[in-house]
Structure formats: C-alpha cells, structure tokens
Design a protein around this motif. Structure first.
Motif, PDB file in Angstrom:
ATOM      1  N   ASN A 113      35.962  45.000  42.378  1.00  0.00           N
ATOM      2  CA  ASN A 113      36.112  44.084  41.257  1.00  0.00           C
ATOM      3  C   ASN A 113      37.520  44.161  40.667  1.00  0.00           C
ATOM      4  OD1 ASN A 113      35.044  46.603  40.419  1.00  0.00           O
ATOM      5  ND2 ASN A 113      34.189  45.755  38.574  1.00  0.00           N
ATOM      6  N   LEU A 114      38.339  45.100  41.185  1.00  0.00           N
ATOM      7  CA  LEU A 114      39.730  45.168  40.757  1.00  0.00           C
ATOM      8  C   LEU A 114      40.596  45.737  41.875  1.00  0.00           C
ATOM      9  CD1 LEU A 114      41.908  44.960  38.500  1.00  0.00           C
ATOM     10  CD2 LEU A 114      41.293  47.309  37.860  1.00  0.00           C
ATOM     11  N   VAL A 115      41.684  45.032  42.156  1.00  0.00           N
ATOM     12  CA  VAL A 115      42.749  45.541  43.016  1.00  0.00           C
ATOM     13  C   VAL A 115      44.009  45.517  42.164  1.00  0.00           C
ATOM     14  CG1 VAL A 115      44.180  45.140  45.056  1.00  0.00           C
ATOM     15  CG2 VAL A 115      41.707  44.717  45.170  1.00  0.00           C
ATOM     16  N   VAL A 116      44.664  46.667  42.075  1.00  0.00           N
ATOM     17  CA  VAL A 116      45.905  46.783  41.308  1.00  0.00           C
ATOM     18  C   VAL A 116      46.997  47.231  42.270  1.00  0.00           C
ATOM     19  CG1 VAL A 116      47.058  47.947  39.399  1.00  0.00           C
ATOM     20  CG2 VAL A 116      44.633  47.478  39.243  1.00  0.00           C
ATOM     21  N   ALA A 117      48.152  46.591  42.172  1.00  0.00           N
ATOM     22  CA  ALA A 117      49.252  46.956  43.072  1.00  0.00           C
ATOM     23  C   ALA A 117      50.552  47.109  42.301  1.00  0.00           C
ATOM     24  CB  ALA A 117      49.414  45.895  44.159  1.00  0.00           C
ATOM     25  N   LEU A 140      38.232  41.287  47.294  1.00  0.00           N
ATOM     26  CA  LEU A 140      37.712  41.072  45.947  1.00  0.00           C
ATOM     27  C   LEU A 140      36.287  40.531  45.936  1.00  0.00           C
ATOM     28  CD1 LEU A 140      40.804  39.541  44.132  1.00  0.00           C
ATOM     29  CD2 LEU A 140      39.818  41.808  43.788  1.00  0.00           C
ATOM     30  N   ALA A 141      35.485  41.084  45.038  1.00  0.00           N
ATOM     31  CA  ALA A 141      34.147  40.566  44.764  1.00  0.00           C
ATOM     32  C   ALA A 141      34.303  39.250  43.997  1.00  0.00           C
ATOM     33  CB  ALA A 141      33.361  41.588  43.937  1.00  0.00           C
ATOM     34  N   PRO A 142      33.233  38.447  43.933  1.00  0.00           N
ATOM     35  CA  PRO A 142      33.318  37.258  43.083  1.00  0.00           C
ATOM     36  C   PRO A 142      33.725  37.659  41.656  1.00  0.00           C
ATOM     37  CG  PRO A 142      31.328  37.205  44.410  1.00  0.00           C
ATOM     38  CD  PRO A 142      31.952  38.568  44.617  1.00  0.00           C
TER      39      PRO A 142
END
Length: 171
Positions: A113-117, A140-142
């Motif tokens: 539910n979160l991707v941080v880069a 990513l999930a909906p």
C-alpha cells in the motif's frame, strides 16, 4: 548516536560512495511531509534507498503489527545501520531498487500500500527510470501510493506515462 553524529556519519558514508545520491539524511521536515501523505496504519511497505533509516523508523511506527516492510539499500554501510533497527516486520535487503519486484516477492509482499523511493534517479537511464515506475505501479495495491523524494523532476514524464497524473510538491 546523537543527530549531529548521525549527520556526520551519513556525510562520510555518502562521500565514500559515488552511488549515494544524498549528502545528508532526510530532514524531520521531509519525514513529516511523507507521513502526512500516508495512512495512519500500513500493511505492506517497500522503501527504496532508505539510507540510514530515518524514514524507515517513522514508517515502522505506522506499520500494523502483522505488517511487512522491505527496505532495499545498495550501500553496505547503510545496510549495517538498517540491520540495527531490529524489527521483525522489516526485512533489510542489500540490493538495487531497480529489482523492486523481485525483492518484494522474495519477502512475501505481492501488493504494497506504499512504495517510497529516495534513490539517485539521475544515475539511471531514462528507460530504467520508466521501468522502476512501472514496476512500482505493478506492486501497488488498489489505492496504494508511490512517494518519491528527490531534488530534480526527472520522473515527471515516467510518472505521467504510468500513472496518468502525479502531484508534485516541495519541502
């Protein structure tokens, strides 16, 4: 280690590795801004380029007790610091952010539910930047979010191609 020592250590680590794109750890303002954008409770998080883990620790406070987090870091010195976090929900991976799907899958995350880069996208070719954004989207999930923080707007075109729209803000 106090904040001044952590900043000096970060600077020394960054200066010794040309592939580290930052010269200082993320400020409390950046961390606060990211936290304002994410839900109060997270189930699955993938962080690319966590550095010394200042944001990692803050995100773990939002991770549900049964949640999973993968922190993908390429620098060996930062890996040592990250492994000192000692939270069984967080798996630290010594690898490249470009392999985000592989690392997430190996750690049991199919949808995040979160991707941080926070990686030096300027070191990647335009095709690699586009592929990273595509892979992040696939992960990513909906209603999941991709948050990227950096100094240059190199990802505007890839984000627009993959997501259609993206909001950009400065801190």
């Amino acid at each position: 280690m106090n904040v001044l020592h952590r900043r000096v250590h970060f600077l020394k680590t960054a200066a010794s590795d040309i592939k580290v794109g930052a010269v200082t750890m993320s400020s409390r303002y950046v961390v606060g801004r990211v936290l304002k954008l994410v839900p109060a409770s997270l189930d699955a998080v993938v962080e690319c380029g966590p550095g010394d883990g200042v944001l990692t620790r803050a995100l773990l406070k939002r991770l549900s007790p049964r949640g999973k987090m993968v922190a993908i870091e390429a620098n060996g010195e930062f890996i040592k610091i990250l492994r000192a976090v000692h939270d069984p929900r967080c798996k630290v991976v010594h690898g490249k952010a470009e392999d985000i799907l592989l690392h997430a899958k190996k750690q049991g995350i199919r949808r995040a539910n979160l991707v941080v880069a926070s990686i030096p996208f300027s070191f990647l070719k335009p095709t690699e930047r586009l592929e990273f954004v595509r892979d992040s989207y696939k992960l990513l999930a909906p209603h999941g979010q991709l948050i990227i923080f950096q100094f240059r707007p190199l990802l505007r075109v890839p984000l627009k191609k993959v997501f259609g729209a993206a909001s950009v803000s400065w801190e």
